[in-house]
Design a protein around this motif. Structure first.
Motif, PDB file in Angstrom:
ATOM      1  N   UNK A   1      48.038  51.250  21.665  1.00  0.00           N
ATOM      2  CA  UNK A   1      47.192  50.241  21.041  1.00  0.00           C
ATOM      3  C   UNK A   1      47.040  48.977  21.862  1.00  0.00           C
ATOM      4  N   UNK A   2      47.799  48.852  22.942  1.00  0.00           N
ATOM      5  CA  UNK A   2      47.768  47.649  23.759  1.00  0.00           C
ATOM      6  C   UNK A   2      47.972  48.052  25.209  1.00  0.00           C
ATOM      7  N   UNK A   3      47.136  47.547  26.091  1.00  0.00           N
ATOM      8  CA  UNK A   3      47.240  47.833  27.514  1.00  0.00           C
ATOM      9  C   UNK A   3      47.150  46.519  28.277  1.00  0.00           C
ATOM     10  N   UNK A   4      48.146  46.239  29.099  1.00  0.00           N
ATOM     11  CA  UNK A   4      48.147  45.026  29.918  1.00  0.00           C
ATOM     12  C   UNK A   4      48.185  45.423  31.385  1.00  0.00           C
ATOM     13  N   UNK A   5      47.430  44.688  32.199  1.00  0.00           N
ATOM     14  CA  UNK A   5      47.350  44.993  33.626  1.00  0.00           C
ATOM     15  C   UNK A   5      47.605  43.724  34.421  1.00  0.00           C
ATOM     16  N   UNK A   6      48.488  43.825  35.382  1.00  0.00           N
ATOM     17  CA  UNK A   6      48.767  42.699  36.266  1.00  0.00           C
ATOM     18  C   UNK A   6      48.666  43.153  37.703  1.00  0.00           C
ATOM     19  N   UNK A   7      48.553  42.200  38.600  1.00  0.00           N
ATOM     20  CA  UNK A   7      48.441  42.556  40.006  1.00  0.00           C
ATOM     21  C   UNK A   7      49.274  41.611  40.854  1.00  0.00           C
ATOM     22  N   UNK A   8      50.419  42.088  41.290  1.00  0.00           N
ATOM     23  CA  UNK A   8      51.237  41.312  42.208  1.00  0.00           C
ATOM     24  C   UNK A   8      50.501  41.136  43.525  1.00  0.00           C
ATOM     25  N   UNK A   9      49.675  42.102  43.883  1.00  0.00           N
ATOM     26  CA  UNK A   9      48.887  42.011  45.117  1.00  0.00           C
ATOM     27  C   UNK A   9      48.004  40.764  45.074  1.00  0.00           C
ATOM     28  N   UNK A  10      47.302  40.565  43.978  1.00  0.00           N
ATOM     29  CA  UNK A  10      46.417  39.393  43.861  1.00  0.00           C
ATOM     30  C   UNK A  10      47.224  38.102  43.867  1.00  0.00           C
ATOM     31  N   UNK A  11      48.324  38.069  43.146  1.00  0.00           N
ATOM     32  CA  UNK A  11      49.167  36.873  43.103  1.00  0.00           C
ATOM     33  C   UNK A  11      49.701  36.546  44.497  1.00  0.00           C
ATOM     34  N   UNK A  12      50.218  37.553  45.192  1.00  0.00           N
ATOM     35  CA  UNK A  12      50.747  37.317  46.539  1.00  0.00           C
ATOM     36  C   UNK A  12      49.663  36.861  47.502  1.00  0.00           C
ATOM     37  N   UNK A  13      48.470  37.401  47.372  1.00  0.00           N
ATOM     38  CA  UNK A  13      47.363  36.985  48.232  1.00  0.00           C
ATOM     39  C   UNK A  13      47.086  35.496  48.049  1.00  0.00           C
ATOM     40  N   UNK A  14      47.072  35.053  46.803  1.00  0.00           N
ATOM     41  CA  UNK A  14      46.842  33.630  46.531  1.00  0.00           C
ATOM     42  C   UNK A  14      47.982  32.764  47.048  1.00  0.00           C
ATOM     43  N   UNK A  15      49.212  33.175  46.755  1.00  0.00           N
ATOM     44  CA  UNK A  15      50.372  32.373  47.147  1.00  0.00           C
ATOM     45  C   UNK A  15      50.537  32.302  48.668  1.00  0.00           C
ATOM     46  N   UNK A  16      50.222  33.371  49.346  1.00  0.00           N
ATOM     47  CA  UNK A  16      50.396  33.418  50.794  1.00  0.00           C
ATOM     48  C   UNK A  16      49.173  32.933  51.559  1.00  0.00           C
ATOM     49  N   UNK A  17      48.055  32.699  50.852  1.00  0.00           N
ATOM     50  CA  UNK A  17      46.846  32.207  51.494  1.00  0.00           C
ATOM     51  C   UNK A  17      46.224  33.205  52.467  1.00  0.00           C
ATOM     52  N   UNK A  18      46.352  34.501  52.169  1.00  0.00           N
ATOM     53  CA  UNK A  18      45.834  35.527  53.092  1.00  0.00           C
ATOM     54  C   UNK A  18      44.459  36.056  52.676  1.00  0.00           C
ATOM     55  N   UNK A  19      43.952  35.618  51.566  1.00  0.00           N
ATOM     56  CA  UNK A  19      42.676  36.124  51.087  1.00  0.00           C
ATOM     57  C   UNK A  19      41.487  35.499  51.823  1.00  0.00           C
ATOM     58  N   UNK A  20      40.322  35.977  51.482  1.00  0.00           N
ATOM     59  CA  UNK A  20      39.106  35.446  52.079  1.00  0.00           C
ATOM     60  C   UNK A  20      38.865  34.020  51.588  1.00  0.00           C
ATOM     61  N   UNK A  21      38.277  33.208  52.427  1.00  0.00           N
ATOM     62  CA  UNK A  21      37.938  31.838  52.052  1.00  0.00           C
ATOM     63  C   UNK A  21      36.735  31.887  51.119  1.00  0.00           C
ATOM     64  N   UNK A  22      36.899  31.320  49.943  1.00  0.00           N
ATOM     65  CA  UNK A  22      35.823  31.330  48.946  1.00  0.00           C
ATOM     66  C   UNK A  22      35.706  29.955  48.332  1.00  0.00           C
TER      67      UNK A  22
END
Length: 86
Positions: free
Chosen positions: A63-84
């Motif tokens: 009845x409940x589904x939660x989704x998280x992404x450590x990949x996205x969090x780490x990308x933000x924290x490490x500043x490795x993502x694309x500049x937007x």
């Protein structure tokens, strides 16, 4: 619905947790992440935990589904993502 399902996609592993609200039983599964298509690991992990979780034989009982992404969090924290900009 008596079950809760949570998924966290990480860079190496995707973790899945199934919680039975009636019995407070917790089951966990870990599958290898699929970096090119993270959805593949999510589906594989959910299938695995539902197959192993004899108390939850049918997906419609979740009845409940939660989704998280450590990949996205780490990308933000490490500043490795694309500049937007917003």
């Amino acid at each position: 619905m008596p079950y809760r399902l949570g998924v966290d996609v990480g860079g190496t592993f995707t973790d899945v947790c199934l919680f039975d609200e009636d019995t407070a039983m917790v089951r966990v599964a870990k599958v290898s992440s699929t970096n090119k298509d993270p959805a593949q690991a999510v589906v594989a992990g959910v299938r695995q935990i539902l197959r192993e979780g004899a108390s939850c034989p049918r997906p419609e009982l979740v009845g409940y589904f939660a989704h998280g992404s450590t990949v996205a969090t780490n990308t933000l924290l490490q500043g490795r993502g694309a500049t937007t900009g917003l």
